[in-house]
Design a protein around this motif. Structure first.
Motif, mmCIF file in Angstrom:
data_model
loop_
_atom_site.group_PDB
_atom_site.id
_atom_site.type_symbol
_atom_site.label_atom_id
_atom_site.label_comp_id
_atom_site.label_asym_id
_atom_site.label_seq_id
_atom_site.Cartn_x
_atom_site.Cartn_y
_atom_site.Cartn_z
ATOM 1 N N ILE A 49 0.839 -1.199 0.000
ATOM 2 C CA ILE A 49 0.000 0.000 0.000
ATOM 3 C C ILE A 49 0.876 1.253 0.000
ATOM 4 C CG2 ILE A 49 -1.654 1.353 1.361
ATOM 5 C CD1 ILE A 49 -2.880 -1.270 2.296
ATOM 6 N N GLY A 106 -11.326 -1.012 -1.195
ATOM 7 C CA GLY A 106 -10.732 -1.771 -2.286
ATOM 8 C C GLY A 106 -10.729 -1.041 -3.613
ATOM 9 N N VAL A 107 -11.549 0.017 -3.733
ATOM 10 C CA VAL A 107 -11.593 0.770 -4.997
ATOM 11 C C VAL A 107 -11.112 2.209 -4.811
ATOM 12 C CG1 VAL A 107 -13.439 -0.646 -5.968
ATOM 13 C CG2 VAL A 107 -14.037 1.378 -4.624
ATOM 14 N N SER A 108 -10.541 2.524 -3.633
ATOM 15 C CA SER A 108 -10.062 3.890 -3.375
ATOM 16 C C SER A 108 -8.689 4.104 -4.017
ATOM 17 C CB SER A 108 -9.996 4.150 -1.874
ATOM 18 O OG SER A 108 -9.053 3.288 -1.262
ATOM 19 N N ASP A 109 -8.314 5.376 -4.186
ATOM 20 C CA ASP A 109 -7.070 5.693 -4.886
ATOM 21 C C ASP A 109 -6.113 6.572 -4.091
ATOM 22 O OD1 ASP A 109 -7.570 4.331 -7.361
ATOM 23 O OD2 ASP A 109 -9.045 5.890 -7.824
ATOM 24 N N LEU A 114 -8.355 6.094 2.110
ATOM 25 C CA LEU A 114 -8.295 4.758 2.698
ATOM 26 C C LEU A 114 -8.287 4.839 4.228
ATOM 27 C CD1 LEU A 114 -8.194 1.882 1.605
ATOM 28 C CD2 LEU A 114 -5.703 1.979 1.714
ATOM 29 N N SER A 173 -3.090 -8.035 -6.111
ATOM 30 C CA SER A 173 -3.228 -6.587 -5.974
ATOM 31 C C SER A 173 -3.459 -6.259 -4.509
ATOM 32 C CB SER A 173 -4.403 -6.075 -6.818
ATOM 33 O OG SER A 173 -4.717 -4.733 -6.470
ATOM 34 N N TRP A 174 -2.984 -5.087 -4.056
ATOM 35 C CA TRP A 174 -3.228 -4.695 -2.663
ATOM 36 C C TRP A 174 -4.718 -4.505 -2.409
ATOM 37 C CZ3 TRP A 174 -5.878 -0.352 -1.388
ATOM 38 C CH2 TRP A 174 -5.947 0.696 -2.318
ATOM 39 N N ARG A 175 -5.493 -4.298 -3.480
ATOM 40 C CA ARG A 175 -6.929 -4.104 -3.339
ATOM 41 C C ARG A 175 -7.658 -5.412 -3.018
ATOM 42 N NH1 ARG A 175 -8.050 0.936 -5.514
ATOM 43 N NH2 ARG A 175 -6.392 1.797 -6.839
ATOM 44 N N PHE A 178 -9.011 -6.130 0.627
ATOM 45 C CA PHE A 178 -10.142 -5.292 1.005
ATOM 46 C C PHE A 178 -11.441 -5.826 0.392
ATOM 47 C CE2 PHE A 178 -6.645 -2.424 1.821
ATOM 48 C CZ PHE A 178 -7.072 -1.690 2.917
ATOM 49 N N LEU A 179 -11.369 -6.153 -0.885
ATOM 50 C CA LEU A 179 -12.549 -6.701 -1.554
ATOM 51 C C LEU A 179 -12.878 -8.093 -1.017
ATOM 52 C CD1 LEU A 179 -11.688 -5.559 -5.200
ATOM 53 C CD2 LEU A 179 -13.285 -4.484 -3.590
#
Length: 407
Positions: A49, A106-109, A114, A173-175, A178-179
């Motif tokens: 992250i 999971g979809v934040s940028d 976050l 993926s780091w996402r 979260f998902l």
């Protein structure tokens, strides 16, 4: 009427096997596993992250700080909420919050987005965790001690499986983690909805709880002692959890395996070893011994921070001391003061998560200002102070061993 008959059944069957539980207990148990997988799922991806979002180590540790700070504050309202809408709906509300905020994470940028979403996740976790402990203890057919062991077993299983899944998803993926949490919490929502009857909502809430009740509960010195002890040792706990991933220099899969070992030891000791220590040496003496060992492990991490195998071994070994201590201190809290278990849990957790909120960011900042050794040494100092504090307060808390023997 139903509540009193359930209480009588609990009293008559305190010697029954821990596995002989009603279905609503198992529904909460499996939901706890999924909820605590969230902690382990995220831990292996902290360095990823930082790299992906161009964030500093101290900024990434805020993911723990915002989460724990909101949990600490929200613990004060969990009793009031559950006494009004019931255990079942409080659990479901917590699950929905966790699913939503982890999914959005999971979809934040951006790192600050976050951090904010993790705060919302903390609110959901507060509603779920505090109520889950109360639900298992209240609805269980076993004694309080056995019910707590069941709860700690769920935590241990979730924490041990989570890093493995988190390392695998994080490798994509780091996402992913979260998902993954969001998806698993939807499964937990279905399980609780289907298995917990509507009567599981208000049956344990005989009267509405005031927002001031947790503060009033802290007037009982034993409960205050255990809360402050937990706050101090959580400085060490979250220094390890939030900062150790940055000094092990492993990829997501490697970190997942290390924290898998940590979680397995935590789970096994909390269920099998802690009760034996409790019976042989007593709750308080065993707790002090476990905290002392954990403090020494952190000190070793602080001295040999640059030696990778020492840090990895220390993290895994720490799981054993933490697993024992978690069961011991939770049992002590449930027997510490003549207040409702949900109120005692809320008051204790409020103090406990204050330490968990400050420690991660403090660890990251200390490393940036000084060097990577300092966070672990400072964490060790806080843990060792907790041992001194509970030792000095022994005369005020020794009664929990007598209460435990009576149960």
């Amino acid at each position: 009427m139903a509540s009193s008959s359930r209480s009588a059944a609990i009293g008559q069957s305190s010697t029954e096997s821990i596995l002989k539980q009603p279905r609503e207990v198992w529904a909460v148990f499996f939901a706890c596993i999924i909820a605590f997988m969230g902690l382990g799922l995220v831990d292996p991806i902290l360095p990823a992250i930082a790299e992906s979002l161009n964030a500093s180590q101290s900024e990434v540790t805020l993911l723990f700080t915002s989460y724990n700070a909101v949990m600490a504050a929200a613990m004060l309202i969990t009793g009031a909420v559950s006494s009004r809408i019931g255990i079942k709906w409080t659990l479901l509300t917590g699950v929905v919050f966790i699913a939503l905020f982890s999914g959005f994470g999971g979809v934040s940028d951006g790192i600050w987005t976050l951090v904010g979403l993790r705060a919302g996740w903390g609110l959901g976790n507060a509603l779920f965790v505090a109520t889950a402990l109360t639900a298992i203890v209240t609805l269980s057919r076993s004694s309080t001690a056995k019910a707590i062991i069941l709860y700690e077993a769920a935590i241990g299983l979730g924490i041990s499986v989570g890093p493995l899944l988190g390392g695998w998803l994080g490798g994509i993926s780091w996402r992913g983690p979260f998902l993954g949490v969001a998806t698993l919490m939807l499964v937990a929502f279905i399980g609780i909805s289907a298995l917990m009857p509507k009567s599981g909502g208000r049956s344990s809430a005989r009267q509405k709880t005031s927002l001031l009740d947790p503060f009033r509960a802290l007037r009982h010195r034993p409960l205050l002692v255990f809360g402050i002890t937990a706050m101090l040792y959580n400085f060490g706990f979250f220094s390890l959890l939030a900062y150790a991933p940055f000094v092990m220099h492993l990829d997501e899969h490697g970190l997942g395996l290390v924290f898998l070992g940590w979680g397995i030891l935590l789970a096994v000791t909390s269920v099998f070893m802690a009760p034996k220590l409790q019976q042989r040496f007593g709750t308080i003496k065993s707790m002090c011994a476990m905290l002392l060992m954990f403090g020494l492990v952190l000190l070793a991490m602080g001295i040999w921070t640059s030696t990778q195998w020492v840090v990895i071994a220390a993290v895994i070994i720490a799981g054993a001391w933490l697993g024992n201590n978690n069961t011991l201190i939770t049992t002590a809290v449930m027997n510490a003061a003549p207040v409702e278990r949900s109120t005692a849990s809320a008051a204790y957790s409020f103090l406990r998560f204050i330490g968990g909120a400050i420690a991660p960011y403090l660890a990251g900042k200390l490393a940036e200002l000084y060097n990577p050794h300092v966070p672990f040494i400072v964490g060790a100092a806080f843990v060792l102070v907790s041992v001194l504090y509970i030792g000095m307060s022994y005369s005020r808390v020794k009664h929990v061993d007598r209460v435990q023997s009576a149960h």
